[in-house]
Design a protein around this motif. Structure first.
Motif, mmCIF file in Angstrom:
data_model
loop_
_atom_site.group_PDB
_atom_site.id
_atom_site.type_symbol
_atom_site.label_atom_id
_atom_site.label_comp_id
_atom_site.label_asym_id
_atom_site.label_seq_id
_atom_site.Cartn_x
_atom_site.Cartn_y
_atom_site.Cartn_z
ATOM 1 N N GLN A 174 0.839 -1.197 0.000
ATOM 2 C CA GLN A 174 0.000 0.000 0.000
ATOM 3 C C GLN A 174 0.873 1.245 0.000
ATOM 4 O OE1 GLN A 174 -1.991 -0.686 3.676
ATOM 5 N NE2 GLN A 174 -3.823 -1.450 2.678
ATOM 6 N N ALA A 175 0.309 2.319 -0.502
ATOM 7 C CA ALA A 175 0.997 3.600 -0.483
ATOM 8 C C ALA A 175 1.182 4.035 0.976
ATOM 9 C CB ALA A 175 0.188 4.632 -1.257
ATOM 10 N N PRO A 176 2.206 4.864 1.244
ATOM 11 C CA PRO A 176 2.478 5.274 2.626
ATOM 12 C C PRO A 176 1.278 5.904 3.342
ATOM 13 C CG PRO A 176 4.293 5.895 1.202
ATOM 14 C CD PRO A 176 3.198 5.368 0.311
ATOM 15 N N LEU A 177 0.477 6.687 2.625
ATOM 16 C CA LEU A 177 -0.680 7.316 3.270
ATOM 17 C C LEU A 177 -1.657 6.266 3.767
ATOM 18 C CD1 LEU A 177 -1.907 10.084 3.960
ATOM 19 C CD2 LEU A 177 -3.062 10.023 1.758
ATOM 20 N N GLU A 178 -1.925 5.242 2.951
ATOM 21 C CA GLU A 178 -2.841 4.177 3.364
ATOM 22 C C GLU A 178 -2.247 3.358 4.495
ATOM 23 O OE1 GLU A 178 -2.205 4.773 0.035
ATOM 24 O OE2 GLU A 178 -4.145 5.642 -0.458
ATOM 25 N N GLN A 179 -0.931 3.115 4.452
ATOM 26 C CA GLN A 179 -0.279 2.378 5.535
ATOM 27 C C GLN A 179 -0.425 3.116 6.856
ATOM 28 O OE1 GLN A 179 3.788 1.915 4.361
ATOM 29 N NE2 GLN A 179 3.363 0.279 2.907
ATOM 30 N N LEU A 180 -0.145 4.413 6.826
ATOM 31 C CA LEU A 180 -0.275 5.222 8.046
ATOM 32 C C LEU A 180 -1.702 5.209 8.574
ATOM 33 C CD1 LEU A 180 1.823 8.446 7.442
ATOM 34 C CD2 LEU A 180 1.986 6.932 9.397
ATOM 35 N N CYS A 191 -5.761 14.344 -1.692
ATOM 36 C CA CYS A 191 -4.889 15.492 -1.402
ATOM 37 C C CYS A 191 -3.447 15.185 -1.811
ATOM 38 C CB CYS A 191 -4.971 15.819 0.085
ATOM 39 S SG CYS A 191 -3.742 17.004 0.668
ATOM 40 N N GLU A 192 -2.955 15.865 -2.850
ATOM 41 C CA GLU A 192 -1.593 15.631 -3.333
ATOM 42 C C GLU A 192 -0.551 16.019 -2.290
ATOM 43 O OE1 GLU A 192 -0.501 13.985 -5.994
ATOM 44 O OE2 GLU A 192 -2.602 13.543 -6.393
ATOM 45 N N ALA A 193 -0.777 17.107 -1.552
ATOM 46 C CA ALA A 193 0.175 17.509 -0.510
ATOM 47 C C ALA A 193 0.244 16.445 0.587
ATOM 48 C CB ALA A 193 -0.230 18.857 0.079
ATOM 49 N N CYS A 194 -0.907 15.864 0.938
ATOM 50 C CA CYS A 194 -0.939 14.800 1.951
ATOM 51 C C CYS A 194 -0.161 13.587 1.451
ATOM 52 C CB CYS A 194 -2.380 14.397 2.266
ATOM 53 S SG CYS A 194 -3.424 15.742 2.846
ATOM 54 N N ARG A 195 -0.369 13.232 0.180
ATOM 55 C CA ARG A 195 0.321 12.075 -0.400
ATOM 56 C C ARG A 195 1.832 12.316 -0.484
ATOM 57 N NH1 ARG A 195 -2.129 8.076 -1.838
ATOM 58 N NH2 ARG A 195 -4.276 7.827 -2.418
ATOM 59 N N SER A 196 2.229 13.529 -0.841
ATOM 60 C CA SER A 196 3.659 13.811 -0.960
ATOM 61 C C SER A 196 4.341 13.826 0.409
ATOM 62 C CB SER A 196 3.902 15.121 -1.702
ATOM 63 O OG SER A 196 3.483 16.218 -0.933
ATOM 64 N N MET A 197 3.625 14.175 1.443
ATOM 65 C CA MET A 197 4.167 14.229 2.795
ATOM 66 C C MET A 197 4.176 12.845 3.462
ATOM 67 S SD MET A 197 2.985 17.068 5.612
ATOM 68 C CE MET A 197 1.612 16.239 6.372
ATOM 69 N N ALA A 198 3.381 11.912 2.958
ATOM 70 C CA ALA A 198 3.181 10.611 3.600
ATOM 71 C C ALA A 198 4.451 9.779 3.769
ATOM 72 C CB ALA A 198 2.107 9.827 2.861
ATOM 73 N N PRO A 199 5.350 9.688 2.772
ATOM 74 C CA PRO A 199 6.551 8.871 3.005
ATOM 75 C C PRO A 199 7.383 9.358 4.200
ATOM 76 C CG PRO A 199 6.299 9.298 0.663
ATOM 77 C CD PRO A 199 5.280 10.150 1.378
ATOM 78 N N ALA A 200 7.533 10.667 4.327
ATOM 79 C CA ALA A 200 8.279 11.209 5.472
ATOM 80 C C ALA A 200 7.539 10.945 6.773
ATOM 81 C CB ALA A 200 8.514 12.704 5.282
ATOM 82 N N MET A 201 6.217 11.129 6.770
ATOM 83 C CA MET A 201 5.429 10.858 7.979
ATOM 84 C C MET A 201 5.556 9.390 8.372
ATOM 85 S SD MET A 201 3.722 13.350 9.488
ATOM 86 C CE MET A 201 2.157 12.835 10.148
ATOM 87 N N ALA A 202 5.472 8.490 7.392
ATOM 88 C CA ALA A 202 5.551 7.059 7.674
ATOM 89 C C ALA A 202 6.924 6.695 8.245
ATOM 90 C CB ALA A 202 5.257 6.255 6.417
#
Length: 194
Positions: free
Chosen positions: A43-49, A75-86
């Motif tokens: 899954q993409a990082p946003l979905e994993q989180l 939200c593209e900004a949310c998706r772009s931030m997700a790898p760092a958040m994860a």
């Protein structure tokens, strides 16, 4: 060995060859659908989180600082931030909670109102006691997220970044931990695209 029953084949609307062609087409369509949906990719990082996100009340009562991210799948900004958040969530697991709340899920409407979410991504920052101490508006780079999380864990002042601020202890009578609401916050909701 059984021989084909000519009576059964005659009663079937499709012959053996047609059934084989249909089975091959069905298998090809199934493979195509599987490939289009991402195949065996994780899954993409946003979905994993979002999937491993603890429930908000449990996170706030855990005795650990908490970062609550209001986000949306689109939200593209949310998706772009997700790898760092994860990555940072994994690094600080046990020291910090990361909770994701999707603004498109009606379940979170009370929280969206409580924290005056009018744009995403919006991070609400909580101390170890579950008290709202700050807010971050807009996308953040990994170093910015790391400095915010470090400040929460070490109980030091939030970093002086644009869009990051401490909340006033005055809540304007809106309930505990809600922070001040300005007229700009009351104008539009996170899904208004205003």
């Amino acid at each position: 060995m059984t021989l084909p029953d000519p009576a059964a084949e005659a009663s079937s609307p499709l012959g053996r060859r047609e059934r084989m062609v249909l089975a091959a087409i069905a298998a090809a369509l199934a493979l195509l659908l599987f490939w289009l949906r991402g195949g065996l990719q994780p899954q993409a990082p946003l979905e994993q989180l979002a999937r491993r996100s603890p429930e908000l009340p449990l996170a706030l009562a855990s005795g650990r600082p908490t970062v609550v991210e209001f986000y949306a799948d689109w939200c593209e900004a949310c998706r772009s931030m997700a790898p760092a958040m994860a990555a940072l969530e994994s690094e600080h697991r046990g020291d910090l909670n990361v909770v994701l709340l999707n603004v498109d899920n009606p379940r979170w409407s009370p929280e969206i109102d409580r924290y005056a979410v009018n744009g995403i991504p919006q991070l609400e920052l909580f101390d170890r006691g579950g008290h709202a101490i700050g807010r971050s508006l807009g996308a953040r780079s990994r170093p910015e997220l790391a400095s915010i999380m470090t400040a929460l864990i070490e109980e030091t002042p939030l970093p002086p970044l644009a869009g990051v601020g401490s909340l006033s202890p005055l809540t304007g009578g809106e309930g505990p931990g809600t922070g001040p609401t300005t007229p700009a916050q009351a104008q539009a909701g996170p899904r208004s695209h205003a």
